[in-house]
Design a protein around this motif. Structure first.
Motif, short mmCIF file in Angstrom:
data_model
loop_
_atom_site.label_atom_id
_atom_site.label_comp_id
_atom_site.label_asym_id
_atom_site.label_seq_id
_atom_site.Cartn_x
_atom_site.Cartn_y
_atom_site.Cartn_z
N LEU A 194 -33.96 84.92 -54.86
CA LEU A 194 -33.78 85.23 -53.44
C LEU A 194 -33.71 83.95 -52.61
CD1 LEU A 194 -33.62 87.43 -51.25
CD2 LEU A 194 -36.12 87.36 -51.13
N LEU A 195 -34.52 82.97 -52.97
CA LEU A 195 -34.53 81.71 -52.23
C LEU A 195 -33.19 80.97 -52.33
CD1 LEU A 195 -38.10 80.29 -53.04
CD2 LEU A 195 -37.22 80.94 -50.79
N PHE A 196 -32.55 81.08 -53.49
CA PHE A 196 -31.30 80.35 -53.70
C PHE A 196 -30.07 81.15 -53.27
CE2 PHE A 196 -34.06 77.89 -56.49
CZ PHE A 196 -33.62 76.61 -56.24
N TRP A 197 -30.28 82.35 -52.73
CA TRP A 197 -29.16 83.16 -52.26
C TRP A 197 -28.76 82.68 -50.87
CZ3 TRP A 197 -29.52 88.99 -50.67
CH2 TRP A 197 -28.24 89.45 -50.33
N ASP A 198 -27.52 82.27 -50.73
CA ASP A 198 -27.00 81.84 -49.43
C ASP A 198 -26.66 83.08 -48.60
OD1 ASP A 198 -25.87 80.66 -47.26
OD2 ASP A 198 -24.27 79.60 -48.35
N MET A 199 -27.66 83.58 -47.90
CA MET A 199 -27.47 84.80 -47.13
C MET A 199 -26.57 84.57 -45.93
SD MET A 199 -31.15 86.79 -47.26
CE MET A 199 -30.45 88.22 -46.46
N ASP A 200 -26.52 83.35 -45.42
CA ASP A 200 -25.64 83.06 -44.29
C ASP A 200 -24.19 83.35 -44.65
OD1 ASP A 200 -27.71 82.34 -42.72
OD2 ASP A 200 -27.37 80.18 -42.80
N ALA A 201 -23.77 82.88 -45.83
CA ALA A 201 -22.39 83.11 -46.27
C ALA A 201 -22.14 84.60 -46.48
CB ALA A 201 -22.12 82.35 -47.57
N TYR A 202 -23.14 85.29 -47.00
CA TYR A 202 -22.98 86.73 -47.24
C TYR A 202 -22.84 87.49 -45.92
CZ TYR A 202 -24.13 91.49 -48.69
OH TYR A 202 -24.11 92.83 -48.90
N GLY A 260 -24.13 85.04 -54.73
CA GLY A 260 -25.56 85.19 -54.54
C GLY A 260 -26.00 86.64 -54.64
N TYR A 261 -25.21 87.52 -54.04
CA TYR A 261 -25.52 88.95 -54.09
C TYR A 261 -25.49 89.45 -55.53
CZ TYR A 261 -24.96 93.99 -53.47
OH TYR A 261 -25.11 95.35 -53.55
N LEU A 262 -24.46 89.05 -56.27
CA LEU A 262 -24.35 89.46 -57.68
C LEU A 262 -25.50 88.92 -58.50
CD1 LEU A 262 -20.51 88.96 -58.25
CD2 LEU A 262 -21.73 91.11 -57.88
N LEU A 263 -25.92 87.69 -58.21
CA LEU A 263 -27.03 87.09 -58.95
C LEU A 263 -28.33 87.85 -58.70
CD1 LEU A 263 -28.17 84.80 -60.71
CD2 LEU A 263 -28.51 83.48 -58.61
N VAL A 264 -28.60 88.14 -57.43
CA VAL A 264 -29.83 88.85 -57.09
C VAL A 264 -29.86 90.22 -57.75
CG1 VAL A 264 -31.12 89.93 -55.20
CG2 VAL A 264 -30.22 87.61 -54.94
N GLN A 265 -28.73 90.94 -57.70
CA GLN A 265 -28.68 92.27 -58.30
C GLN A 265 -28.80 92.20 -59.82
OE1 GLN A 265 -28.65 95.18 -56.54
NE2 GLN A 265 -28.89 93.85 -54.77
N GLY A 266 -28.09 91.25 -60.43
CA GLY A 266 -28.14 91.13 -61.88
C GLY A 266 -29.52 90.75 -62.38
N VAL A 267 -30.14 89.77 -61.74
CA VAL A 267 -31.48 89.36 -62.14
C VAL A 267 -32.47 90.50 -61.93
CG1 VAL A 267 -33.40 87.82 -61.55
CG2 VAL A 267 -31.09 86.91 -61.74
N PHE A 286 -31.95 93.75 -62.23
CA PHE A 286 -31.84 94.70 -63.34
C PHE A 286 -32.47 94.14 -64.60
CE2 PHE A 286 -28.27 96.62 -60.85
CZ PHE A 286 -28.78 97.91 -60.81
N VAL A 287 -32.25 92.86 -64.88
CA VAL A 287 -32.81 92.24 -66.08
C VAL A 287 -34.34 92.23 -66.02
CG1 VAL A 287 -33.03 90.09 -67.38
CG2 VAL A 287 -30.79 90.82 -66.56
N LEU A 288 -34.89 91.86 -64.87
CA LEU A 288 -36.34 91.81 -64.72
C LEU A 288 -36.95 93.20 -64.82
CD1 LEU A 288 -36.80 89.15 -61.88
CD2 LEU A 288 -36.81 88.84 -64.36
N TYR A 289 -36.24 94.19 -64.31
CA TYR A 289 -36.72 95.58 -64.42
C TYR A 289 -36.83 95.98 -65.89
CZ TYR A 289 -36.61 100.70 -64.13
OH TYR A 289 -36.89 102.03 -64.27
N GLY A 290 -35.79 95.67 -66.67
CA GLY A 290 -35.83 96.00 -68.09
C GLY A 290 -36.92 95.25 -68.82
N LEU A 291 -37.10 93.97 -68.48
CA LEU A 291 -38.14 93.17 -69.14
C LEU A 291 -39.53 93.71 -68.82
CD1 LEU A 291 -36.81 89.53 -68.66
CD2 LEU A 291 -36.95 90.83 -70.79
N SER A 292 -39.72 94.19 -67.60
CA SER A 292 -41.04 94.72 -67.24
C SER A 292 -41.40 95.93 -68.10
CB SER A 292 -41.08 95.09 -65.75
OG SER A 292 -40.23 96.20 -65.47
#
Length: 207
Positions: free
Chosen positions: A81-89, A108-115, A117-123
């Motif tokens: 989330l910190l590295f997502w450039d929300m201004d550009a979005y 950035g949006y794709l990264l946040v969403q993809g990560v 889903f991955v973290l959800y599965g890992l949990s």
């Protein structure tokens, strides 16, 4: 159940077994020795659950997996989330409000969403492994890992409460999660304030 005398023969996992003293009910074997917890045969006849067994107070209650769920995965989510450039979005969204492709193609949006889903599965995977370790340590009926499908926090709370009942301790993951949650709220608040500032700057240029 007969406990093997050969030290090279593995002992049975923790569970309810016929009482070796000859009683009508079942007795809890904690994986190392027989305990004082005996079930009521009258309740067993109706399929009722036996009384949960306690563990030795010296039994470790934390595993690497519960800390991965409680601390590591949420922090990884915050990093993305910190590295997502929300201004550009936000700019792309405001400049092309009727073009969802432009919005959804933001890296950035794709990264946040993809990560996410991955973290959800890992949990879910880590919760399964955490519960398996607790069973190996003699915990009777620990909180089920499948609750993680409703969210990692559900497993953290349920797991901590059950472990506390069995061992007398084990609530630390809840407090750690609260600390991580407070940190995440601070970061989200900062990002939202930046987003509002960007919107106030871009909107006048579009009118």
């Amino acid at each position: 159940m007969t406990i093997p005398s050969d030290p090279h023969t593995p002992t049975p996992a923790a569970g309810w077994f016929p009482d070796p003293s000859g009683g009508a009910g079942s007795r809890w074997w904690d994986g190392h020795q027989w305990t004082d917890h005996v079930s009521d045969p009258a309740l067993e006849a109706f399929g009722a659950a036996a009384v949960p067994g306690k563990v030795d107070p010296a039994t470790p209650v934390y595993t690497p997996y519960i800390w991965l769920i409680t601390l590591v995965l949420p922090l990884l989510s915050l990093v993305t989330l910190l590295f997502w450039d929300m201004d550009a979005y936000i700019r792309a969204t405001l400049e092309s409000p009727n073009d969802p492709v432009v919005q959804l193609a933001d890296p950035g949006y794709l990264l946040v969403q993809g990560v996410g889903f991955v973290l959800y599965g890992l949990s879910v995977v880590f919760a399964f492994l955490d519960r398996r370790v607790l069973l190996q340590r003699g915990f009777d009926r620990p909180f089920h890992w499948a609750w993680t499908f409703l969210g990692g926090v559900v497993y953290i709370i349920g797991r901590s409460v059950i472990v506390r009942r069995r061992s007398g301790t084990g609530l630390l993951p809840i407090w750690v999660y609260i600390g991580v949650f407070v940190l995440s709220m601070i970061i989200v608040s900062v990002k939202v304030s930046q987003m509002i500032s960007t919107m106030m700057t871009v909107l006048p240029t579009l009118s």
